[in-house]
Each structure stands twice: as structure tokens, then as C-alpha cells.
Design a protein around this motif. Sequence first.
Motif, PDB file in Angstrom:
ATOM      1  N   THR A   5       0.653  -1.395  -0.180  1.00 12.11           N
ATOM      2  CA  THR A   5       0.246  -0.136   0.233  1.00 12.11           C
ATOM      3  C   THR A   5       0.798   1.499   0.307  1.00 12.11           C
ATOM      4  N   MET A   6       1.751   1.156   1.143  1.00  6.81           N
ATOM      5  CA  MET A   6       3.075   2.507   0.905  1.00  6.81           C
ATOM      6  C   MET A   6       3.664   2.539   0.199  1.00  6.81           C
ATOM      7  N   ALA A   7       4.125   1.600  -1.378  1.00  5.49           N
ATOM      8  CA  ALA A   7       5.034   1.360  -2.156  1.00  5.49           C
ATOM      9  C   ALA A   7       6.271   1.704  -1.101  1.00  5.49           C
ATOM     10  N   SER A   8       6.099   1.032  -0.071  1.00  4.04           N
ATOM     11  CA  SER A   8       7.808   1.414   0.212  1.00  4.04           C
ATOM     12  C   SER A   8       8.217   0.114   0.312  1.00  4.04           C
ATOM     13  N   SER A   9       9.856  -0.067   0.885  1.00  9.15           N
ATOM     14  CA  SER A   9      10.429  -1.448   0.895  1.00  9.15           C
ATOM     15  C   SER A   9      10.517  -1.930   2.837  1.00  9.15           C
ATOM     16  N   LEU A  10       9.790  -0.710   3.436  1.00 12.70           N
ATOM     17  CA  LEU A  10       9.477  -1.804   4.736  1.00 12.70           C
ATOM     18  C   LEU A  10       8.095  -1.585   6.156  1.00 12.70           C
ATOM     19  N   CYS A  11       7.590  -2.076   6.316  1.00 14.37           N
ATOM     20  CA  CYS A  11       6.679  -1.321   7.340  1.00 14.37           C
ATOM     21  C   CYS A  11       7.130  -1.678   9.473  1.00 14.37           C
ATOM     22  N   MET A  12       6.707  -0.934   9.795  1.00 11.17           N
ATOM     23  CA  MET A  12       6.852  -0.384  11.056  1.00 11.17           C
ATOM     24  C   MET A  12       6.187  -1.041  12.224  1.00 11.17           C
ATOM     25  N   PHE A  13       6.540  -1.571  13.017  1.00 11.01           N
ATOM     26  CA  PHE A  13       5.842  -2.585  13.821  1.00 11.01           C
ATOM     27  C   PHE A  13       6.030  -1.066  14.894  1.00 11.01           C
ATOM     28  N   VAL A  14       4.710  -1.153  15.542  1.00 18.22           N
ATOM     29  CA  VAL A  14       4.990   0.046  16.303  1.00 18.22           C
ATOM     30  C   VAL A  14       3.883  -0.835  18.208  1.00 18.22           C
ATOM     31  N   ASP A  15       3.876  -0.296  19.524  1.00 20.03           N
ATOM     32  CA  ASP A  15       2.977  -0.626  20.503  1.00 20.03           C
ATOM     33  C   ASP A  15       2.004   0.562  20.660  1.00 20.03           C
ATOM     34  N   GLY A  16       1.475   0.143  21.702  1.00 15.83           N
ATOM     35  CA  GLY A  16      -0.055   0.654  21.328  1.00 15.83           C
ATOM     36  C   GLY A  16       0.243   2.417  22.311  1.00 15.83           C
ATOM     37  N   ASP A  17       1.354   2.288  22.281  1.00 14.27           N
ATOM     38  CA  ASP A  17       2.076   3.660  22.466  1.00 14.27           C
ATOM     39  C   ASP A  17       2.725   4.581  21.517  1.00 14.27           C
ATOM     40  N   GLY A  18       2.854   4.018  20.130  1.00 16.35           N
ATOM     41  CA  GLY A  18       2.895   4.735  18.883  1.00 16.35           C
ATOM     42  C   GLY A  18       4.915   4.323  19.166  1.00 16.35           C
ATOM     43  N   ARG A  19       5.389   3.087  19.671  1.00 19.17           N
ATOM     44  CA  ARG A  19       6.521   3.174  20.177  1.00 19.17           C
ATOM     45  C   ARG A  19       7.217   1.946  19.180  1.00 19.17           C
ATOM     46  N   LEU A  20       8.672   2.093  18.384  1.00 20.92           N
ATOM     47  CA  LEU A  20       8.468   1.273  17.766  1.00 20.92           C
ATOM     48  C   LEU A  20       9.159   0.382  17.745  1.00 20.92           C
ATOM     49  N   ALA A  21       8.464  -1.044  17.579  1.00 21.78           N
ATOM     50  CA  ALA A  21       8.866  -2.613  18.132  1.00 21.78           C
ATOM     51  C   ALA A  21       9.888  -2.832  17.468  1.00 21.78           C
ATOM     52  N   GLY A  22       9.722  -2.483  15.726  1.00 21.86           N
ATOM     53  CA  GLY A  22      10.422  -3.213  14.692  1.00 21.86           C
ATOM     54  C   GLY A  22      10.452  -3.069  13.569  1.00 21.86           C
ATOM     55  N   VAL A  23      11.008  -3.375  12.518  1.00 20.08           N
ATOM     56  CA  VAL A  23      10.398  -3.209  10.960  1.00 20.08           C
ATOM     57  C   VAL A  23      10.731  -4.231  10.254  1.00 20.08           C
ATOM     58  N   LEU A  24       9.233  -4.589   9.142  1.00 15.26           N
ATOM     59  CA  LEU A  24      10.516  -5.434   7.721  1.00 15.26           C
ATOM     60  C   LEU A  24       9.941  -4.939   7.126  1.00 15.26           C
ATOM     61  N   THR A  25      10.905  -5.739   6.453  1.00 14.84           N
ATOM     62  CA  THR A  25      11.431  -4.971   5.137  1.00 14.84           C
ATOM     63  C   THR A  25      10.991  -6.007   4.566  1.00 14.84           C
ATOM     64  N   ASP A  26      10.955  -5.572   2.105  1.00 11.90           N
ATOM     65  CA  ASP A  26      10.230  -6.578   2.109  1.00 11.90           C
ATOM     66  C   ASP A  26      11.280  -7.641   1.613  1.00 11.90           C
ATOM     67  N   GLY A  27      12.624  -7.843   1.646  1.00  9.57           N
ATOM     68  CA  GLY A  27      13.140  -8.698   1.859  1.00  9.57           C
ATOM     69  C   GLY A  27      13.254  -9.926   2.823  1.00  9.57           C
ATOM     70  N   ASP A  28      12.561  -9.098   4.249  1.00  4.07           N
ATOM     71  CA  ASP A  28      12.586 -10.273   5.399  1.00  4.07           C
ATOM     72  C   ASP A  28      11.714 -10.539   5.106  1.00  4.07           C
TER      73      ASP A  28
END
Length: 111
Positions: free
Chosen positions: A26-49
Amino acid sequence: MTRRELQSACAPVGATLRDAAIVIDTMASSLCMFVDGDGRLAGVLTDGDLRRAVLRGASLDDPALPHATTSPQVVAAGSPRAHVLDILRALRIGAVPEVDAERRVVGLHSL
């Protein structure tokens, strides 16, 4: 990037690989950012991952976070764009999350 676009680039920590793939597509980006309930970054998943997880036998319905980088490269909120571009080029990555002092996602920089 608008707040809505930023939210569209994120998924909750309980997201599946399918959810992450949808974000990336959807974002036509190379990654997805995972956030917790407070919007804190928990990790990223790339298209390669994502691709490597599927090739190792993961199902698209499997949780995505175990396949993500949980200590990704980030830049501090307010970092000058020239500095961010230097980091992207030096690390040969296509995107980097921008986080505040509490590690809340406030932006996403890409080449």
C-alpha cells in the motif's frame, strides 16, 4: 509525510506477515514499521525480510515480529534531511524511521 500516511506505514506488534505485506504494498515503500499501543517502534520488516521468511517456510498468517529487525537503524526527530540521506547512502538502505526521545515514530525517511 502526513500523519495519515505515517499511520499507514505502521502495523501493530501483533500483525501477521500478510498484514505487513499489505502495508509494504500500500505504501509502495520497502518496509513496515511495527508499533506498540503507545506508538513506540518495536521493529521493522523489509520486503526482503518478508521474502526470506516465506522462503524459509513461514505462512503469511504467521506473526511478523519474529521475522523483523527489532533494533533497526533510526534517526532522531528533527534530524536534518542531509544527515538522513548520508545515513541512508552509507548503510545502503532505502528507508529509516524517525523517532522521538521515547522512541515513538514521528516520521519515515526514504531515498
